[in-house]
Motif scaffolding. Structure first.
Motif, mmCIF file in Angstrom:
data_model
loop_
_atom_site.group_PDB
_atom_site.id
_atom_site.type_symbol
_atom_site.label_atom_id
_atom_site.label_comp_id
_atom_site.label_asym_id
_atom_site.label_seq_id
_atom_site.Cartn_x
_atom_site.Cartn_y
_atom_site.Cartn_z
ATOM 1 N N ASN A 25 1.959 7.932 8.392
ATOM 2 C CA ASN A 25 3.135 7.825 9.250
ATOM 3 C C ASN A 25 3.016 8.773 10.442
ATOM 4 N N ARG A 79 9.379 5.911 -6.374
ATOM 5 C CA ARG A 79 8.192 5.067 -6.431
ATOM 6 C C ARG A 79 6.981 5.933 -6.088
ATOM 7 N N TYR A 121 10.407 -3.204 5.894
ATOM 8 C CA TYR A 121 9.408 -3.104 4.828
ATOM 9 C C TYR A 121 8.203 -2.272 5.275
ATOM 10 N N LEU A 122 7.868 -2.356 6.567
ATOM 11 C CA LEU A 122 6.792 -1.500 7.081
ATOM 12 C C LEU A 122 7.194 -0.031 6.983
ATOM 13 N N ARG A 123 8.458 0.243 7.258
ATOM 14 C CA ARG A 123 8.942 1.618 7.135
ATOM 15 C C ARG A 123 8.902 2.083 5.690
ATOM 16 N N LEU A 124 9.200 1.171 4.749
ATOM 17 C CA LEU A 124 9.117 1.531 3.336
ATOM 18 C C LEU A 124 7.679 1.860 2.943
ATOM 19 N N ILE A 125 6.730 1.095 3.500
ATOM 20 C CA ILE A 125 5.320 1.345 3.185
ATOM 21 C C ILE A 125 4.885 2.712 3.702
ATOM 22 N N LEU A 126 5.367 3.060 4.920
ATOM 23 C CA LEU A 126 4.940 4.310 5.536
ATOM 24 C C LEU A 126 5.766 5.511 5.080
ATOM 25 N N ARG A 127 6.889 5.236 4.390
ATOM 26 C CA ARG A 127 7.829 6.321 4.116
ATOM 27 C C ARG A 127 7.210 7.444 3.299
ATOM 28 N N ARG A 128 6.476 7.098 2.252
ATOM 29 C CA ARG A 128 5.872 8.129 1.410
ATOM 30 C C ARG A 128 4.399 8.362 1.735
ATOM 31 N N ARG A 129 3.898 7.673 2.734
ATOM 32 C CA ARG A 129 2.543 7.935 3.215
ATOM 33 C C ARG A 129 2.680 8.810 4.469
#
Length: 557
Positions: free
Chosen positions: A197, A302, A185-193
């Protein structure tokens, strides 16, 4: 109804994974890269083993409270070593669990088949465990040999070392099972940031390099015969004792191996495994549900949709496309941009260690020669993103090829982005050496020109090799690098060592014979080598480029 492990299906999944890996190994076998990795890992383990043996020989004689206690010092050394190994294994296990469950191609296929989810998860964990056990064997065994060579141990120690080799992966997998879902979930948060990242990854990389520098400093002091005992005063030893006491479960495994409170230590480790297994069952279900749903679902966009920007000229648009392809792929961001950004730090830290070491060993001041060697070496290793200039495009390469664009514009845009990053990295490296006084300003400026010229040669040559036989990415961030990376890396390392050795030999000859009027030869040699390398790289890339681009039909798969 509760799912049970289907052992027949489990054997079939094991056989499938084994055959896939053997097939991939045979298809993309890179002999040069394989030999380089074996030599590099072997040399690294050998150096660390020698360093640990010499450090342990000194550390075991450290006096605490006017008493020498080798057994207690051995326990502290072993705990710290096991903690480092366990930390690496946990990080690796978390990454592998996420990759196998959420980003593996076979999960998407198996999720649509009548495959028991729990059986699938166990097969993945078992496969990861075997890899972890292999890593544990090649790290724990040299640690035990180094410690045993200084402080003789009995049969219990060597037998329990074998037990520790297979216990550490169990502990790492248990801890990793608890961390896998939060990390996903942390990777999902950073994926589009992408910026966040990039910053996080770069800071972590810089921290690891700082640890590497501290290790080099310790090796330098041991090589120079400096007495480190004075560093380990009462305050430092109290801090080490408190740290070791808190490093659970590595301290329990170390106690068990050394035969200190073996029964209670084994009990604590068994309790940890039981807790991890019990709590891991809950996380396992969450992992499985999330993974299987992702495998059969359709990913949705998203985030806020942005309007198209202002139209750019073709060449600028191509350069921007190359930048976004890297910056929006986490694997590429780390391997390319982060490594290029920390290259100046690597050069400076190694320069601070190497210059004083060479002076004390050889009695010759040769900062310039060391700076050139380190700049070429780390510049080559940090400039590896040029080796996938064509491959990482995947199907997009043919889309661009169908546009009314010349082959030179397409290929030169790739070189342009690489050169911007390379020049920036070399500039920061030269500025850092100049600001810290490691080199005079005019030498630092000359070093920037040399580093950029060699970087240009590497970019052109790597792009030409990758264009001749690309391994196109099947999925985003999944380019098969083939043997291009190892070939370019080996060539760059060889050039760095040849140029560095020639400069060092020339400096020694001039110093021994007191030929100060010939010192300019060192700079002439660098200039000739840089011009020759840049010319060869440019010719390899530009020779019949338009014809090659026009006749290009496909790459290796």
């Amino acid at each position: 109804m509760k799912q049970k492990i289907d052992f027949t299906l489990l054997r079939a999944l094991f056989r499938k994974q084994r055959q896939e890996r053997l097939s991939a190994f045979k298809k993309n076998f890179d002999f040069v890269g394989f030999v380089m990795r074996i030599v590099l890992y072997g040399a690294l383990i050998a150096v660390l083993s020698v360093f640990l043996a010499r450090f342990a020989d000194m550390y075991l004689d450290v006096m605490v409270n006017y008493e020498i206690n080798p057994a207690e010092r051995a326990y502290e050394v072993l705990t710290l070593c096991y903690s480092a190994v366990l930390a690496l294994m946990v990080l690796s296990a978390v990454a592998q669990i996420n990759r196998e469950l959420f980003f593996g191609d076979d999960v998407r296929i198996l999720s649509a088949l009548p495959v028991n989810a729990k059986t699938l998860y166990v097969s993945k964990l078992a496969s990861i465990y075997l890899g972890q056990a292999a890593f544990s064997a090649v790290t724990v065994t040299p640690i035990s040999i180094a410690l045993g060579s200084v402080l003789p141990q009995g049969a219990w120690f060597w037998c329990m070392t074998a037990v520790a080799v297979f216990t550490l992966p169990l502990v790492s997998l248990g801890i990793a099972s608890l961390l896998a879902l939060p990390s996903y979930y942390l990777r999902l948060i950073l994926r589009r940031r992408y910026v966040l990242n990039f910053v996080v990854v770069t800071l972590i990389t810089a921290a690891l390099i700082a640890v590497y520098w501290a290790l080099l400093e310790g090796i330098k002091q041991l090589l120079l015969g400096d007495d480190l005992k004075y560093f380990f005063n009462e305050k430092v030893m109290s801090g080490i004792a408190a740290t070791v006491h808190a490093l659970f479960p590595a301290n329990c495994i170390a106690s068990f191996v050394l035969g200190r409170y073996a029964l209670s230590s084994a009990g604590w480790v068994a309790l940890l495994l039981a807790i991890c297994t019990a709590v891991g069952l809950v996380f396992t279900r969450l992992l499985l549900v999330r993974s299987m749903q992702q495998g059969i679902g359709v990913p949705r966009y998203r985030g806020r949709r942005r309007p198209f920007g202002k139209a750019k000229k073709p060449f600028a648009a191509l350069v921007k496309k190359e930048f976004l392809a890297i910056f929006r792929t986490p694997n590429y961001t780390f391997s390319y941009f982060s490594m290029a950004l920390v290259q100046p730090l690597m050069v400076y830290l190694c320069m601070s260690v190497g210059s004083s070491l060479v002076v004390q060993l050889l009695g010759i001041a040769c900062n310039w020669e060391i700076a050139v060697f380190l700049t070429l070496l780390f510049g080559c290793l940090a400039n590896m993103f040029c080796t996938t200039n064509v491959s990482r495009d995947g199907a997009m390469f043919f889309s661009v090829k169908a546009m009314p664009l010349s082959g030179k514009a397409v290929m030169y845009s790739k070189v342009a982005l690489c050169m911007v990053v390379t020049a920036a990295s070399q500039l920061f490296s030269a500025l850092l050496l100049g600001v810290t006084g490691s080199l005079a300003w005019y030498y630092a400026a000359y070093l920037f020109v040399l580093g950029t010229a060699f970087g240009f040669a590497q970019v052109c040559l790597a792009t030409a090799i990758d264009f001749r036989r690309p391994h196109f990415a099947v999925a985003k961030g999944n380019a098969e690098e083939g043997n291009t990376v190892s070939t370019v890396a080996l060539l760059g390392i060889a050039i760095a060592f040849v140029v560095g050795t020639c400069l060092l030999v020339l400096r020694m000859a001039i110093s021994l014979r007191n030929l100060k009027n010939l010192e300019f030869l060192s700079y002439v040699v660098c200039a000739v080598a840089a011009v020759a390398a840049a010319t060869v790289g440019a010719v390899c890339l530009t020779h019949r480029l338009e014809d090659k681009y026009y006749n290009f039909e496909g790459g290796a798969h």
